[in-house]
Write a protein that holds these residues in place. Structure first.
Motif, PDB file in Angstrom:
ATOM      1  N   PHE A 175     -10.051 -10.350  -2.014  1.00 21.14           N
ATOM      2  CA  PHE A 175      -9.005  -9.318  -2.067  1.00 21.14           C
ATOM      3  C   PHE A 175      -8.059  -9.596  -3.228  1.00 21.14           C
ATOM      4  O   PHE A 175      -7.951 -10.729  -3.728  1.00 21.14           O
ATOM      5  CB  PHE A 175      -8.222  -9.232  -0.749  1.00 21.14           C
ATOM      6  N   ALA A 176      -7.372  -8.543  -3.650  1.00 22.97           N
ATOM      7  CA  ALA A 176      -6.282  -8.651  -4.622  1.00 22.97           C
ATOM      8  C   ALA A 176      -5.083  -7.895  -4.075  1.00 22.97           C
ATOM      9  O   ALA A 176      -5.237  -6.793  -3.531  1.00 22.97           O
ATOM     10  CB  ALA A 176      -6.690  -8.081  -5.980  1.00 22.97           C
ATOM     11  N   LEU A 177      -3.915  -8.492  -4.211  1.00 22.27           N
ATOM     12  CA  LEU A 177      -2.657  -7.881  -3.773  1.00 22.27           C
ATOM     13  C   LEU A 177      -1.768  -7.669  -4.991  1.00 22.27           C
ATOM     14  O   LEU A 177      -1.462  -8.627  -5.709  1.00 22.27           O
ATOM     15  CB  LEU A 177      -1.954  -8.782  -2.754  1.00 22.27           C
ATOM     16  N   GLY A 178      -1.363  -6.415  -5.230  1.00 23.32           N
ATOM     17  CA  GLY A 178      -0.487  -6.106  -6.354  1.00 23.32           C
ATOM     18  C   GLY A 178       0.741  -5.346  -5.892  1.00 23.32           C
ATOM     19  O   GLY A 178       0.676  -4.514  -4.985  1.00 23.32           O
ATOM     20  N   ILE A 179       1.869  -5.645  -6.532  1.00 24.22           N
ATOM     21  CA  ILE A 179       3.146  -5.013  -6.202  1.00 24.22           C
ATOM     22  C   ILE A 179       3.748  -4.437  -7.481  1.00 24.22           C
ATOM     23  O   ILE A 179       3.844  -5.143  -8.485  1.00 24.22           O
ATOM     24  CB  ILE A 179       4.126  -6.039  -5.592  1.00 24.22           C
ATOM     25  N   PRO A 180       4.158  -3.162  -7.481  1.00 21.85           N
ATOM     26  CA  PRO A 180       4.735  -2.585  -8.695  1.00 21.85           C
ATOM     27  C   PRO A 180       6.063  -3.240  -9.048  1.00 21.85           C
ATOM     28  O   PRO A 180       6.851  -3.603  -8.167  1.00 21.85           O
ATOM     29  CB  PRO A 180       4.903  -1.100  -8.351  1.00 21.85           C
TER      30      PRO A 180
ATOM     31  N   GLN B  70       0.824  -1.205   0.000  1.00 26.09           N
ATOM     32  CA  GLN B  70       0.000   0.000   0.000  1.00 26.09           C
ATOM     33  C   GLN B  70       0.860   1.258   0.000  1.00 26.09           C
ATOM     34  O   GLN B  70       0.536   2.248  -0.671  1.00 26.09           O
ATOM     35  CB  GLN B  70      -0.914  -0.006   1.227  1.00 26.09           C
ATOM     36  N   LYS B  71       1.973   1.221   0.712  1.00 19.35           N
ATOM     37  CA  LYS B  71       2.806   2.417   0.864  1.00 19.35           C
ATOM     38  C   LYS B  71       3.661   2.722  -0.361  1.00 19.35           C
ATOM     39  O   LYS B  71       4.064   3.870  -0.571  1.00 19.35           O
ATOM     40  CB  LYS B  71       3.707   2.272   2.104  1.00 19.35           C
ATOM     41  N   ILE B  72       3.974   1.708  -1.205  1.00 18.58           N
ATOM     42  CA  ILE B  72       4.900   1.929  -2.317  1.00 18.58           C
ATOM     43  C   ILE B  72       4.196   2.010  -3.677  1.00 18.58           C
ATOM     44  O   ILE B  72       4.832   1.884  -4.711  1.00 18.58           O
ATOM     45  CB  ILE B  72       5.982   0.836  -2.358  1.00 18.58           C
ATOM     46  N   GLY B  73       2.874   2.224  -3.654  1.00 16.10           N
ATOM     47  CA  GLY B  73       2.157   2.364  -4.919  1.00 16.10           C
ATOM     48  C   GLY B  73       1.605   1.072  -5.456  1.00 16.10           C
ATOM     49  O   GLY B  73       1.241   0.992  -6.634  1.00 16.10           O
ATOM     50  N   GLY B  74       1.523   0.051  -4.592  1.00 22.86           N
ATOM     51  CA  GLY B  74       0.926  -1.206  -5.006  1.00 22.86           C
ATOM     52  C   GLY B  74      -0.578  -1.191  -4.822  1.00 22.86           C
ATOM     53  O   GLY B  74      -1.212  -0.126  -4.742  1.00 22.86           O
ATOM     54  N   GLN B  75      -1.163  -2.373  -4.731  1.00 20.90           N
ATOM     55  CA  GLN B  75      -2.610  -2.492  -4.622  1.00 20.90           C
ATOM     56  C   GLN B  75      -2.976  -3.490  -3.532  1.00 20.90           C
ATOM     57  O   GLN B  75      -2.493  -4.624  -3.540  1.00 20.90           O
ATOM     58  CB  GLN B  75      -3.212  -2.974  -5.950  1.00 20.90           C
ATOM     59  N   VAL B  76      -3.802  -3.054  -2.601  1.00 20.68           N
ATOM     60  CA  VAL B  76      -4.441  -3.967  -1.656  1.00 20.68           C
ATOM     61  C   VAL B  76      -5.929  -3.639  -1.747  1.00 20.68           C
ATOM     62  O   VAL B  76      -6.416  -2.693  -1.136  1.00 20.68           O
ATOM     63  CB  VAL B  76      -3.925  -3.815  -0.220  1.00 20.68           C
ATOM     64  N   ILE B  77      -6.627  -4.405  -2.576  1.00 22.56           N
ATOM     65  CA  ILE B  77      -8.020  -4.127  -2.916  1.00 22.56           C
ATOM     66  C   ILE B  77      -8.904  -5.166  -2.249  1.00 22.56           C
ATOM     67  O   ILE B  77      -8.637  -6.370  -2.350  1.00 22.56           O
ATOM     68  CB  ILE B  77      -8.213  -4.154  -4.443  1.00 22.56           C
ATOM     69  N   GLY B  78      -9.933  -4.711  -1.573  1.00 25.08           N
ATOM     70  CA  GLY B  78     -10.822  -5.629  -0.885  1.00 25.08           C
ATOM     71  C   GLY B  78     -12.253  -5.511  -1.375  1.00 25.08           C
ATOM     72  O   GLY B  78     -12.690  -4.449  -1.823  1.00 25.08           O
ATOM     73  N   ALA B  79     -12.974  -6.628  -1.316  1.00 24.32           N
ATOM     74  CA  ALA B  79     -14.414  -6.645  -1.564  1.00 24.32           C
ATOM     75  C   ALA B  79     -15.083  -6.931  -0.228  1.00 24.32           C
ATOM     76  O   ALA B  79     -14.790  -7.942   0.411  1.00 24.32           O
ATOM     77  CB  ALA B  79     -14.772  -7.705  -2.605  1.00 24.32           C
TER      78      ALA B  79
ATOM     79  N   HIS C  57      10.274  -0.717 -18.080  1.00 23.64           N
ATOM     80  CA  HIS C  57       8.838  -0.506 -18.200  1.00 23.64           C
ATOM     81  C   HIS C  57       8.148  -0.872 -16.885  1.00 23.64           C
ATOM     82  O   HIS C  57       8.302  -1.978 -16.369  1.00 23.64           O
ATOM     83  CB  HIS C  57       8.265  -1.349 -19.335  1.00 23.64           C
ATOM     84  N   LEU C  58       7.355   0.068 -16.368  1.00 25.64           N
ATOM     85  CA  LEU C  58       6.631  -0.149 -15.132  1.00 25.64           C
ATOM     86  C   LEU C  58       5.409  -1.026 -15.378  1.00 25.64           C
ATOM     87  O   LEU C  58       4.704  -0.867 -16.369  1.00 25.64           O
ATOM     88  CB  LEU C  58       6.174   1.207 -14.560  1.00 25.64           C
ATOM     89  N   TYR C  59       5.166  -1.975 -14.481  1.00 27.16           N
ATOM     90  CA  TYR C  59       3.962  -2.794 -14.548  1.00 27.16           C
ATOM     91  C   TYR C  59       3.534  -3.147 -13.122  1.00 27.16           C
ATOM     92  O   TYR C  59       4.266  -2.909 -12.160  1.00 27.16           O
ATOM     93  CB  TYR C  59       4.178  -4.063 -15.375  1.00 27.16           C
ATOM     94  N   MET C  60       2.343  -3.700 -12.982  1.00 24.75           N
ATOM     95  CA  MET C  60       1.858  -4.159 -11.681  1.00 24.75           C
ATOM     96  C   MET C  60       1.853  -5.682 -11.673  1.00 24.75           C
ATOM     97  O   MET C  60       1.254  -6.308 -12.561  1.00 24.75           O
ATOM     98  CB  MET C  60       0.441  -3.637 -11.417  1.00 24.75           C
ATOM     99  N   HIS C  61       2.516  -6.265 -10.695  1.00 25.17           N
ATOM    100  CA  HIS C  61       2.464  -7.716 -10.526  1.00 25.17           C
ATOM    101  C   HIS C  61       1.357  -8.027  -9.535  1.00 25.17           C
ATOM    102  O   HIS C  61       1.444  -7.688  -8.352  1.00 25.17           O
ATOM    103  CB  HIS C  61       3.789  -8.273 -10.010  1.00 25.17           C
TER     104      HIS C  61
END
Length: 262
Positions: A70-75, A52-61, A81-85
């Motif tokens: 939930f989905a967890l993503g890490i830049p 959450q702090k470094i621009g990733g994703q912690v998304i909850g339903a 090239h920037l992408y989200m894992h």
């Protein structure tokens, strides 16, 4: 789980970013339910906080106050090239096969585009027919990389004690392909050059110690085919399921220019 219980509706489910440690800990609990991991295989709460702090994703339903997906993503960065894992997508057992997983992914797409990211990647077990259908057909991802035993042997019962072979899904968020799939449900025509099949019995074989060797045989056969076809420059562009639940990966040529918006 009570199979006679009514299926929850999604009308009251709210999808948003997780906000505090209590919600991150709920993600930890849902991991245990979905994958049956031992503690050493769990992604720890602190990684959710860091993401959450470094621009990733912690998304909850959330259904009322309960976290149901939930989905967890890490830049990440590959070749500049920037992408989200997207490392994890988990859905509570009572909410599976309801379309909630797709809704979470669509929220993830919008969040990534807002961050200026045009590619989300994630890995998935090539033997999982339902996951492949969601990733390729319902979301429009492609696959052209195969990793053998990516995580080593893990404690999850879903893996059935097999090597953790993984396909990498590439979700080019602004591509014509993805936009067409999301807006119309239609896929661009594929000039098929190869196909790889997964039998519907794979779930039972993975779960049964006496039949697990059959699942392993399918994995080893398909591993050889994926590696061979990817080395030839092919990519997974479609996925088919028949009336009996068997799955089939459809491979063809992918033009790199198709990854981007026109």
């Amino acid at each position: 789980m009570n199979t006679n219980a009514p299926r929850p509706t999604l009308e009251q489910v709210v999808i948003r970013n997780c906000e505090d440690k209590q919600e991150f800990e709920a993600c930890l609990d849902l991991q245990r339910q979905v994958w049956g991991f031992n503690d050493e295989d769990l992604v720890p709460t602190r990684l959710f906080i860091v993401a959450q702090k470094i621009g990733g994703q912690v998304i909850g339903a959330f259904d009322s106050e309960k976290l149901v997906a939930f989905a967890l993503g890490i830049p990440g960065n590959r070749n500049g090239h920037l992408y989200m894992h997207s490392h994890m997508l988990a859905v509570d057992a009572a909410y599976r096969n309801s379309g909630l997983g797709r809704r979470v992914k669509l929220y993830q797409r919008e969040d990534a585009l807002w961050k200026g990211i045009e590619l989300i990647e994630w890995t998935f077990d090539p033997l999982e027919i339902k996951n492949a259908w969601l990733n390729i057909q319902r979301l429009g991802a492609i696959a052209r990389r195969y990793t053998i035993n990516q995580y080593g042997l893990v404690s999850s019962s879903l893996q059935g004690g097999l090597p953790t072979d993984r396909l990498t899904a590439e979700w080019w968020l602004k591509s014509k392909r993805v936009q067409a799939v999301l807006e119309t449900g239609e896929h661009p025509a594929v000039d098929t050059e190869a196909a790889i099949e997964v039998p519907a019995e794979i779930y039972g074989w993975k779960a049964s110690p006496t039949h697990r060797h059959e699942a392993l045989a399918v994995q080893q056969r398909n591993r050889r085919l994926f590696v061979e076809f990817f080395d030839r420059g092919l990519a997974v562009l479609a996925y088919e399921r028949d009336a009996h639940g068997n799955g089939k990966y459809v491979l063809g040529r992918w033009d790199e220019q198709w990854s981007y918006a026109s």
